[in-house]
Write a protein that holds these residues in place. Structure first.
Motif, short mmCIF file in Angstrom:
data_model
loop_
_atom_site.label_atom_id
_atom_site.label_comp_id
_atom_site.label_asym_id
_atom_site.label_seq_id
_atom_site.Cartn_x
_atom_site.Cartn_y
_atom_site.Cartn_z
N ALA A 1 36.77 -109.93 100.93
CA ALA A 1 37.83 -108.96 100.62
C ALA A 1 37.44 -108.11 99.41
O ALA A 1 37.71 -106.90 99.37
CB ALA A 1 39.14 -109.69 100.35
N LEU A 2 36.79 -108.73 98.43
CA LEU A 2 36.39 -107.99 97.23
C LEU A 2 35.29 -106.98 97.53
O LEU A 2 35.19 -105.92 96.89
CB LEU A 2 35.91 -108.96 96.14
CG LEU A 2 37.02 -109.82 95.50
CD1 LEU A 2 36.41 -110.89 94.60
CD2 LEU A 2 38.00 -108.95 94.72
N LYS A 3 34.49 -107.28 98.53
CA LYS A 3 33.41 -106.36 98.93
C LYS A 3 33.92 -105.24 99.83
O LYS A 3 33.32 -104.18 99.91
CB LYS A 3 32.31 -107.12 99.65
CG LYS A 3 31.50 -108.05 98.77
CD LYS A 3 30.44 -108.78 99.59
CE LYS A 3 29.60 -109.71 98.71
NZ LYS A 3 28.59 -110.46 99.51
N GLY A 4 35.05 -105.51 100.53
CA GLY A 4 35.57 -104.57 101.52
C GLY A 4 36.15 -103.31 100.92
O GLY A 4 36.37 -103.22 99.73
N TYR B 1 40.17 -110.32 90.02
CA TYR B 1 41.25 -109.59 90.67
C TYR B 1 42.57 -109.93 89.98
O TYR B 1 42.66 -110.89 89.21
CB TYR B 1 41.33 -109.93 92.17
CG TYR B 1 41.33 -111.41 92.47
CD1 TYR B 1 42.50 -112.18 92.41
CD2 TYR B 1 40.15 -112.06 92.83
CE1 TYR B 1 42.48 -113.54 92.68
CE2 TYR B 1 40.13 -113.42 93.10
CZ TYR B 1 41.30 -114.15 93.02
OH TYR B 1 41.27 -115.50 93.28
N LYS B 2 43.56 -109.13 90.25
CA LYS B 2 44.93 -109.39 89.78
C LYS B 2 45.70 -110.04 90.92
O LYS B 2 45.28 -110.01 92.07
CB LYS B 2 45.61 -108.09 89.34
CG LYS B 2 44.93 -107.37 88.20
CD LYS B 2 45.73 -106.16 87.74
CE LYS B 2 45.60 -104.99 88.73
NZ LYS B 2 44.28 -104.33 88.64
N ILE B 3 46.84 -110.61 90.58
CA ILE B 3 47.74 -111.16 91.59
C ILE B 3 49.03 -110.38 91.60
O ILE B 3 49.64 -110.14 90.54
CB ILE B 3 48.06 -112.65 91.32
CG1 ILE B 3 46.86 -113.54 91.59
CG2 ILE B 3 49.22 -113.11 92.20
CD1 ILE B 3 47.12 -114.99 91.29
N LYS C 1 40.79 -104.91 91.95
CA LYS C 1 41.50 -105.27 93.17
C LYS C 1 42.67 -106.19 92.88
O LYS C 1 42.73 -106.85 91.84
CB LYS C 1 40.54 -105.96 94.14
CG LYS C 1 39.37 -105.09 94.59
CD LYS C 1 39.41 -104.86 96.08
CE LYS C 1 38.25 -104.01 96.55
NZ LYS C 1 38.30 -103.77 98.00
N THR C 2 43.61 -106.20 93.83
CA THR C 2 44.82 -107.01 93.68
C THR C 2 45.02 -107.89 94.91
O THR C 2 45.00 -107.40 96.04
CB THR C 2 46.06 -106.11 93.48
OG1 THR C 2 45.87 -105.31 92.32
CG2 THR C 2 47.32 -106.96 93.32
#
Length: 271
Positions: A268-271, A128-130, A95-96
């Motif tokens: 958000a990571l779970k979504g 996650y990445k940015i 994810k980003t």
């Protein structure tokens, strides 16, 4: 004295008065011409000055010029059109987190000082990445060029490495160096280089220093700013993941505490 001599004397006196009046009239005319001439020159000079002033006001400044430039020198570690896609983190991260910030933004500074270290640890851990998107709108609202100049310097740091970019961004927002919104301290290269001296990868880095002083990435900074303007984001800091805005416990603004951020990012990571 005879009447004849008396008459002659009177005539001579009248002639002398007439001649004197003519000479005085000529002097007055010459004086008026000089005054009028000087006045005209003064008016023309004022008009020329006003015209020059208007031309200077309407003349595009450096940032306007580079914003319109078609040739863009982009930093390393970028991608996309004009190098405006800046993604930092492990490629294995699924994810980003999109992070929208303006370097002069005081609320961004508060976010970075409070939550920034947590974000860096998460990125290092591969959570996650940015994806960073830089803005410069405070320069327009408060007048100045610090947002643009700092964004260009961030490009110079990114050219060194993604890690240098993140560390430098964190230093710019630090309580020690981040100015109030009304202070345009980031417009000065010397101040930006002073802050860079606190970042190991940038301290004494002659290439980085030259790029900052030369404004090598000024055009890139303006292209990045234009990308922010097109994003539809209305303020900074703004955090997004999978197109959804992350908010704190008020369900309106960006999470400004570590607890609120962790709650929002976990969801958000779970979504």
């Amino acid at each position: 004295m005879s009447n004849r001599n008396s008459q002659a004397n009177k005539s001579a006196a009248r002639e002398r008065l007439r001649a004197e009046r003519e000479r005085q009239a000529k002097k007055d005319k010459t004086r008026r011409q000089v005054v009028v001439g000087v006045s005209i020159v003064a008016v023309l000079a004022i008009a020329a000055g006003v015209s020059y002033g208007v031309m200077q006001l309407n003349k595009p400044d450096h940032w306007d010029d580079v914003a319109d430039a078609k040739n863009v020198t982009v930093p390393k570690n970028t991608s996309g059109k004009d190098g405006t896609t800046v993604v930092v983190g492990k490629s294995s991260a699924k994810k980003t987190l999109e992070l929208y910030e303006d370097s002069r933004c005081p609320i961004c500074a508060t976010f970075e000082q409070t939550v920034g270290e947590t974000v860096h640890k998460d990125v290092d851990a591969g959570k996650y990445k940015i994806k960073y998107v830089g803005a410069t709108f405070i320069d327009n609202s408060d007048n100045g060029e610090g947002s643009k100049n700092a964004l260009s310097a961030l490009g110079a740091a990114l050219d060194v490495s993604p890690e240098a970019f993140l560390d430098y961004k964190y230093a710019l927002y630090s309580a020690k160096y981040h100015p109030s919104e009304t202070e345009d301290k980031f417009k000065d290269d010397s101040y930006l280089l002073k802050i860079a001296g606190t970042v190991d990868a940038l301290k004494g880095n002659s290439g980085f220093e030259k790029n900052v002083k030369d404004g090598k990435f000024d055009t890139w900074a303006m292209k990045m700013s234009a990308a922010f303007d097109k994003s539809g984001v209305q303020g900074t800091p703004t955090l997004k993941m999978d197109g959804k805005t992350l908010t704190g416990s008020d369900n309106k603004n960006a999470p400004m505490s570590v607890a609120d951020f962790n709650t929002a990012i976990t969801a958000a990571l779970k979504g």
